[in-house]
Motif scaffolding. Structure first.
Motif, PDB file in Angstrom:
ATOM      1  N   ARG A   1      36.854  32.247  37.949  1.00 41.48           N
ATOM      2  CA  ARG A   1      37.210  33.551  38.295  1.00 41.48           C
ATOM      3  C   ARG A   1      37.356  34.980  38.578  1.00 41.48           C
ATOM      4  NH1 ARG A   1      39.063  36.268  32.901  1.00 41.48           N
ATOM      5  NH2 ARG A   1      37.260  37.133  31.978  1.00 41.48           N
ATOM      6  N   PRO A   2      37.404  35.705  39.224  1.00 41.06           N
ATOM      7  CA  PRO A   2      37.134  36.669  39.524  1.00 41.06           C
ATOM      8  C   PRO A   2      37.012  37.663  37.737  1.00 41.06           C
ATOM      9  CG  PRO A   2      39.439  36.459  40.459  1.00 41.06           C
ATOM     10  CD  PRO A   2      39.447  35.441  40.102  1.00 41.06           C
TER      11      PRO A   2
ATOM     12  N   ILE B   1      41.249  48.978  23.118  1.00 42.23           N
ATOM     13  CA  ILE B   1      39.160  48.240  23.236  1.00 42.23           C
ATOM     14  C   ILE B   1      39.264  47.351  24.491  1.00 42.23           C
ATOM     15  CG2 ILE B   1      36.652  48.021  23.190  1.00 42.23           C
ATOM     16  CD1 ILE B   1      37.692  49.083  20.409  1.00 42.23           C
ATOM     17  N   ILE B   2      38.973  47.169  25.555  1.00 37.25           N
ATOM     18  CA  ILE B   2      39.227  46.316  27.162  1.00 37.25           C
ATOM     19  C   ILE B   2      37.764  45.901  27.093  1.00 37.25           C
ATOM     20  CG2 ILE B   2      39.740  45.193  28.673  1.00 37.25           C
ATOM     21  CD1 ILE B   2      42.100  47.920  28.622  1.00 37.25           C
ATOM     22  N   ALA B   3      37.042  44.846  26.274  1.00 42.41           N
ATOM     23  CA  ALA B   3      35.548  44.539  27.700  1.00 42.41           C
ATOM     24  C   ALA B   3      35.563  44.078  28.015  1.00 42.41           C
ATOM     25  CB  ALA B   3      35.175  43.579  26.167  1.00 42.41           C
ATOM     26  N   THR B   4      34.659  44.344  29.090  1.00 42.78           N
ATOM     27  CA  THR B   4      34.961  43.790  30.947  1.00 42.78           C
ATOM     28  C   THR B   4      34.028  42.993  30.524  1.00 42.78           C
ATOM     29  OG1 THR B   4      32.806  45.878  31.439  1.00 42.78           O
ATOM     30  CG2 THR B   4      35.365  46.475  31.744  1.00 42.78           C
ATOM     31  N   ASP B   5      33.645  42.066  32.430  1.00 42.65           N
ATOM     32  CA  ASP B   5      32.352  40.983  31.719  1.00 42.65           C
ATOM     33  C   ASP B   5      30.908  42.334  32.895  1.00 42.65           C
ATOM     34  OD1 ASP B   5      34.058  39.130  31.692  1.00 42.65           O
ATOM     35  OD2 ASP B   5      34.910  38.996  33.591  1.00 42.65           O
TER      36      ASP B   5
ATOM     37  N   ALA C   1      22.442  46.287  29.838  1.00 46.26           N
ATOM     38  CA  ALA C   1      20.822  46.569  28.579  1.00 46.26           C
ATOM     39  C   ALA C   1      19.946  47.675  29.077  1.00 46.26           C
ATOM     40  CB  ALA C   1      19.962  45.046  28.511  1.00 46.26           C
ATOM     41  N   PHE C   2      19.686  47.785  28.283  1.00 49.51           N
ATOM     42  CA  PHE C   2      18.334  48.931  27.554  1.00 49.51           C
ATOM     43  C   PHE C   2      19.474  49.814  28.657  1.00 49.51           C
ATOM     44  CE2 PHE C   2      15.595  44.927  28.310  1.00 49.51           C
ATOM     45  CZ  PHE C   2      15.504  45.646  26.324  1.00 49.51           C
ATOM     46  N   ASP C   3      20.603  50.400  28.212  1.00 45.76           N
ATOM     47  CA  ASP C   3      20.989  51.312  28.651  1.00 45.76           C
ATOM     48  C   ASP C   3      21.469  51.378  30.063  1.00 45.76           C
ATOM     49  OD1 ASP C   3      21.548  52.726  26.398  1.00 45.76           O
ATOM     50  OD2 ASP C   3      19.330  53.444  26.466  1.00 45.76           O
ATOM     51  N   ARG C   4      21.661  50.159  31.121  1.00 44.98           N
ATOM     52  CA  ARG C   4      21.838  50.195  32.350  1.00 44.98           C
ATOM     53  C   ARG C   4      22.666  48.807  32.494  1.00 44.98           C
ATOM     54  NH1 ARG C   4      17.957  52.164  35.623  1.00 44.98           N
ATOM     55  NH2 ARG C   4      16.159  53.322  34.948  1.00 44.98           N
ATOM     56  N   ILE C   5      23.281  49.122  33.338  1.00 45.82           N
ATOM     57  CA  ILE C   5      24.658  47.436  33.567  1.00 45.82           C
ATOM     58  C   ILE C   5      23.532  46.461  34.959  1.00 45.82           C
ATOM     59  CG2 ILE C   5      26.372  47.454  34.948  1.00 45.82           C
ATOM     60  CD1 ILE C   5      27.826  50.113  34.236  1.00 45.82           C
ATOM     61  N   LEU C   6      23.543  45.486  34.723  1.00 47.60           N
ATOM     62  CA  LEU C   6      22.720  44.930  35.383  1.00 47.60           C
ATOM     63  C   LEU C   6      23.882  43.783  36.848  1.00 47.60           C
ATOM     64  CD1 LEU C   6      20.577  43.709  32.122  1.00 47.60           C
ATOM     65  CD2 LEU C   6      19.705  46.186  33.950  1.00 47.60           C
ATOM     66  N   ALA C   7      24.499  43.560  35.584  1.00 46.44           N
ATOM     67  CA  ALA C   7      25.542  42.452  36.282  1.00 46.44           C
ATOM     68  C   ALA C   7      26.918  41.790  35.558  1.00 46.44           C
ATOM     69  CB  ALA C   7      24.426  40.852  36.483  1.00 46.44           C
ATOM     70  N   VAL C   8      27.871  41.870  36.812  1.00 44.99           N
ATOM     71  CA  VAL C   8      29.107  41.214  35.703  1.00 44.99           C
ATOM     72  C   VAL C   8      29.121  39.933  35.565  1.00 44.99           C
ATOM     73  CG1 VAL C   8      30.314  42.942  36.554  1.00 44.99           C
ATOM     74  CG2 VAL C   8      30.246  41.238  37.933  1.00 44.99           C
ATOM     75  N   ILE C   9      28.987  39.168  34.611  1.00 40.71           N
ATOM     76  CA  ILE C   9      29.607  37.785  35.043  1.00 40.71           C
ATOM     77  C   ILE C   9      31.408  37.324  33.901  1.00 40.71           C
ATOM     78  CG2 ILE C   9      28.369  35.656  33.245  1.00 40.71           C
ATOM     79  CD1 ILE C   9      25.851  37.350  32.583  1.00 40.71           C
ATOM     80  N   PRO C  10      31.594  35.953  34.844  1.00 43.00           N
ATOM     81  CA  PRO C  10      33.085  35.490  34.774  1.00 43.00           C
ATOM     82  C   PRO C  10      33.037  35.322  33.220  1.00 43.00           C
ATOM     83  CG  PRO C  10      32.400  34.360  36.209  1.00 43.00           C
ATOM     84  CD  PRO C  10      31.187  34.949  35.705  1.00 43.00           C
ATOM     85  N   TYR C  11      33.893  36.128  32.474  1.00 40.13           N
ATOM     86  CA  TYR C  11      34.023  35.743  30.380  1.00 40.13           C
ATOM     87  C   TYR C  11      33.332  35.950  29.587  1.00 40.13           C
ATOM     88  CZ  TYR C  11      37.543  32.031  32.481  1.00 40.13           C
ATOM     89  OH  TYR C  11      38.322  31.084  33.335  1.00 40.13           O
TER      90      TYR C  11
END
Length: 215
Positions: A7-8, A39-43, A47-57
């Motif tokens: 899914r997207p 509170i909505i948890a995104t994908d 880690a270490f105060d950086r957004i590294l990627a987005v992962i489905p689910y």
């Protein structure tokens, strides 16, 4: 053929009809006028105060994992949860977050600058108000779990090690608040250790954050 499981990814969400939007590293938060927080948890993966990627689910797994632990420990410590209207969403009471994070550690482990293994390798034996013995091997089990509190950094700041004495001297918590949250943390950690052990796992360390009901 596209798998039905794909899914997207939910990289971000914007709900203009809801007030009080705050974007964290992973979660989107909305403060409602009646004192509830959505509170909505995104994908997003942070880690270490950086957004590294987005992962489905990833957000769904995060929310449901948190739900498991809130339900398994509700008899030890009250929590903010009111309902789960969606696999990615929790609605809870809005709390005033205490400015101290309580990390409980059972092993001489870790890689960050605030981990006890990092500090131990640098020659420190007195840390977080605790004295560790000489001769401990990396990843060794400690004689008993210890609390290693840090400051609660906001807006991308970095957490800093604290001792109980510093927490009280700086007025971050009252003596009664420190006694309560440290007791909660040790009891929660013991419950986590027991549940992990039932499944052949060990709980090395974990972090707890606490808040006060403004009412």
């Amino acid at each position: 053929m596209t798998s039905p499981l794909l899914r997207p990814v939910l990289a971000a969400i914007d709900l203009p009809d809801l007030p009080g939007h705050y974007r964290g590293k992973v979660r989107e938060n909305y403060d409602l006028a009646d004192g509830r927080r959505v509170i909505i948890a995104t994908d997003r993966l942070s880690a270490f105060d950086r957004i590294l990627a987005v992962i489905p689910y990833k957000g769904q797994v995060l929310t449901q994992t948190a739900r498991f632990w809130f339900e398994k420990t509700a008899d030890i410590c009250p929590n903010h949860v009111l309902e789960y209207p969606d696999p990615n969403v929790v609605v809870g009471r809005r709390l005033d977050i205490l400015p101290v994070e309580i990390v409980v550690r059972a092993y001489l482990a870790g890689t960050t600058g605030t981990s006890i293994l990092t500090l131990y390798r640098q020659g420190a034996r007195q840390m977080y108000g605790v004295r560790l013995p000489e001769g401990l091997a990396p990843n060794a089990r400690l004689p008993e779990p210890i609390i290693t509190p840090t400051s609660k950094a906001f807006d991308g700041g970095h957490d800093e090690p604290l001792s109980p004495a510093q927490i009280l001297e700086q007025g971050l918590l009252t003596p009664g608040q420190w006694d309560q949250v440290s007791a909660y943390a040790l009891a929660l950690f013991a419950r986590g250790q027991a549940l992990a052990s039932e499944r052949g796992l060990i709980l090395v360390d974990t972090k707890y954050e606490f808040g006060l009901d403004p009412d």
